[in-house]
Design a protein around this motif. Structure first.
Motif, PDB file in Angstrom:
ATOM      1  N   TYR A 212      -6.301   1.260   5.735  1.00 40.94           N
ATOM      2  CA  TYR A 212      -7.133   2.667   5.822  1.00 40.94           C
ATOM      3  C   TYR A 212      -8.288   2.207   4.702  1.00 40.94           C
ATOM      4  O   TYR A 212      -9.208   2.427   5.052  1.00 40.94           O
ATOM      5  CB  TYR A 212      -6.026   3.704   5.091  1.00 40.94           C
ATOM      6  N   TYR A 213      -7.730   1.746   3.530  1.00 40.88           N
ATOM      7  CA  TYR A 213      -8.856   1.256   2.591  1.00 40.88           C
ATOM      8  C   TYR A 213      -8.270   0.357   1.585  1.00 40.88           C
ATOM      9  O   TYR A 213      -7.007   0.221   1.524  1.00 40.88           O
ATOM     10  CB  TYR A 213      -9.633   2.533   1.956  1.00 40.88           C
TER      11      TYR A 213
ATOM     12  N   LEU B 286      -2.546   1.713   3.449  1.00 40.89           N
ATOM     13  CA  LEU B 286      -2.312   1.581   4.860  1.00 40.89           C
ATOM     14  C   LEU B 286      -2.406   3.148   5.312  1.00 40.89           C
ATOM     15  O   LEU B 286      -1.729   3.998   4.370  1.00 40.89           O
ATOM     16  CB  LEU B 286      -1.267   0.912   5.311  1.00 40.89           C
ATOM     17  N   ARG B 287      -2.481   3.406   6.652  1.00 45.01           N
ATOM     18  CA  ARG B 287      -2.436   4.550   7.397  1.00 45.01           C
ATOM     19  C   ARG B 287      -0.915   5.012   7.269  1.00 45.01           C
ATOM     20  O   ARG B 287      -0.029   4.282   7.675  1.00 45.01           O
ATOM     21  CB  ARG B 287      -3.193   4.667   8.629  1.00 45.01           C
ATOM     22  N   ARG B 288      -0.527   6.245   6.994  1.00 50.01           N
ATOM     23  CA  ARG B 288       0.834   6.643   7.474  1.00 50.01           C
ATOM     24  C   ARG B 288       1.065   6.763   8.679  1.00 50.01           C
ATOM     25  O   ARG B 288       2.118   6.203   9.123  1.00 50.01           O
ATOM     26  CB  ARG B 288       0.864   8.077   6.612  1.00 50.01           C
ATOM     27  N   HIS B 289       0.101   7.095   9.449  1.00 50.51           N
ATOM     28  CA  HIS B 289       0.395   6.992  10.858  1.00 50.51           C
ATOM     29  C   HIS B 289      -0.750   6.175  11.644  1.00 50.51           C
ATOM     30  O   HIS B 289      -1.790   6.800  11.561  1.00 50.51           O
ATOM     31  CB  HIS B 289       0.454   8.701  11.720  1.00 50.51           C
ATOM     32  N   PRO B 290      -0.432   5.016  12.017  1.00 47.62           N
ATOM     33  CA  PRO B 290      -1.464   4.089  12.687  1.00 47.62           C
ATOM     34  C   PRO B 290      -2.054   4.722  13.830  1.00 47.62           C
ATOM     35  O   PRO B 290      -1.529   5.598  14.585  1.00 47.62           O
ATOM     36  CB  PRO B 290      -0.853   2.977  13.148  1.00 47.62           C
ATOM     37  N   VAL B 291      -3.370   4.499  13.972  1.00 46.79           N
ATOM     38  CA  VAL B 291      -4.244   5.199  15.038  1.00 46.79           C
ATOM     39  C   VAL B 291      -3.728   4.596  16.520  1.00 46.79           C
ATOM     40  O   VAL B 291      -3.821   3.346  16.312  1.00 46.79           O
ATOM     41  CB  VAL B 291      -5.885   4.900  14.584  1.00 46.79           C
TER      42      VAL B 291
ATOM     43  N   ASN C 225      -6.565  -0.576  12.681  1.00 46.37           N
ATOM     44  CA  ASN C 225      -5.571   0.814  13.032  1.00 46.37           C
ATOM     45  C   ASN C 225      -4.451   1.316  12.022  1.00 46.37           C
ATOM     46  O   ASN C 225      -4.251   2.313  11.954  1.00 46.37           O
ATOM     47  CB  ASN C 225      -4.993   0.558  14.564  1.00 46.37           C
ATOM     48  N   LYS C 226      -4.130   0.115  11.353  1.00 45.63           N
ATOM     49  CA  LYS C 226      -3.172   0.402  10.072  1.00 45.63           C
ATOM     50  C   LYS C 226      -3.912   0.212   8.903  1.00 45.63           C
ATOM     51  O   LYS C 226      -3.334   0.923   7.804  1.00 45.63           O
ATOM     52  CB  LYS C 226      -2.234  -0.577  10.247  1.00 45.63           C
TER      53      LYS C 226
END
Length: 195
Positions: A154-155, A186-191, A151-152
């Protein structure tokens, strides 16, 4: 009325293996009808119990035997034939380099370097990953356990011999090789899970 039919098959001779005791062990586990295939030579009852109960996992080991200068020639010969055994004598300084090589070969370590965005990679501080733990997810867990969370995460951008293009965008399952450079994004806004 229960019919007990336990049939043992093996790829080798079952001398020394107590079939009656093994049948009783299976009965204790409420296994009354089974075809048991033994593929391990010289299996002991303890190994059989562990395999049936399934609660013990065997991991590879390296046995380092010291004071081999005190052994007889026949004892020394028997130990040399065994796999994963390294024979040394600290007192006489025998085979000390062999211990280092055996440990290195057993661990199969790789060095992975990390990189922050818009900066050069830090080639002085490598993260060492050992045998069976060469993925991007393992690298993320070695830095911090939350980085490997799907969830955090990204790639990851990877430079090195494990990719075709430099940089190449990869996921958590990508297998790294020695001296790869990795940049984790990382994702800016975790899923979050929706209900």
């Amino acid at each position: 009325l229960w019919f007990r039919r336990i049939h043992f098959t093996s790829t080798f001779n079952l001398e020394g293996f107590d079939k009656h005791l093994a049948t009783d062990i299976l009965a204790d586990q409420r296994i009354r009808n089974a075809e048991v295939q033994l593929r391990e030579k010289d299996i002991t009852i303890e190994r059989f119990i562990d395999a049936v109960t399934g609660n013990i996992k065997y991991i590879p080991a390296l046995y380092i035997c010291n004071k081999v200068d005190k052994l007889s020639y026949k004892q020394f010969e028997n130990l040399v034939k065994k796999p994963n055994y390294v024979l040394i004598s600290c007192h006489r300084d025998w085979n000390m380099k062999g211990v280092r090589e055996a440990i290195y070969n057993a661990l199969k370590p790789i060095r992975v370097y990390t990189k922050r965005p818009k900066t050069a990679p830090d080639l002085n501080n490598a993260i060492v990953l050992c045998k069976g733990r060469h993925t991007v997810a393992d690298l993320c867990r070695s830095i911090h356990s939350s980085l490997a969370d799907p969830n955090k995460f990204y790639y990851a951008n990877v430079w090195g011999t494990s990719v075709k293009f430099r940089p190449q965008r990869v996921g958590l399952a990508h297998i790294l090789q020695d001296e790869d450079v990795v940049q984790v994004m990382l994702r800016r806004h975790p899923v979050t899970a929706r209900s």
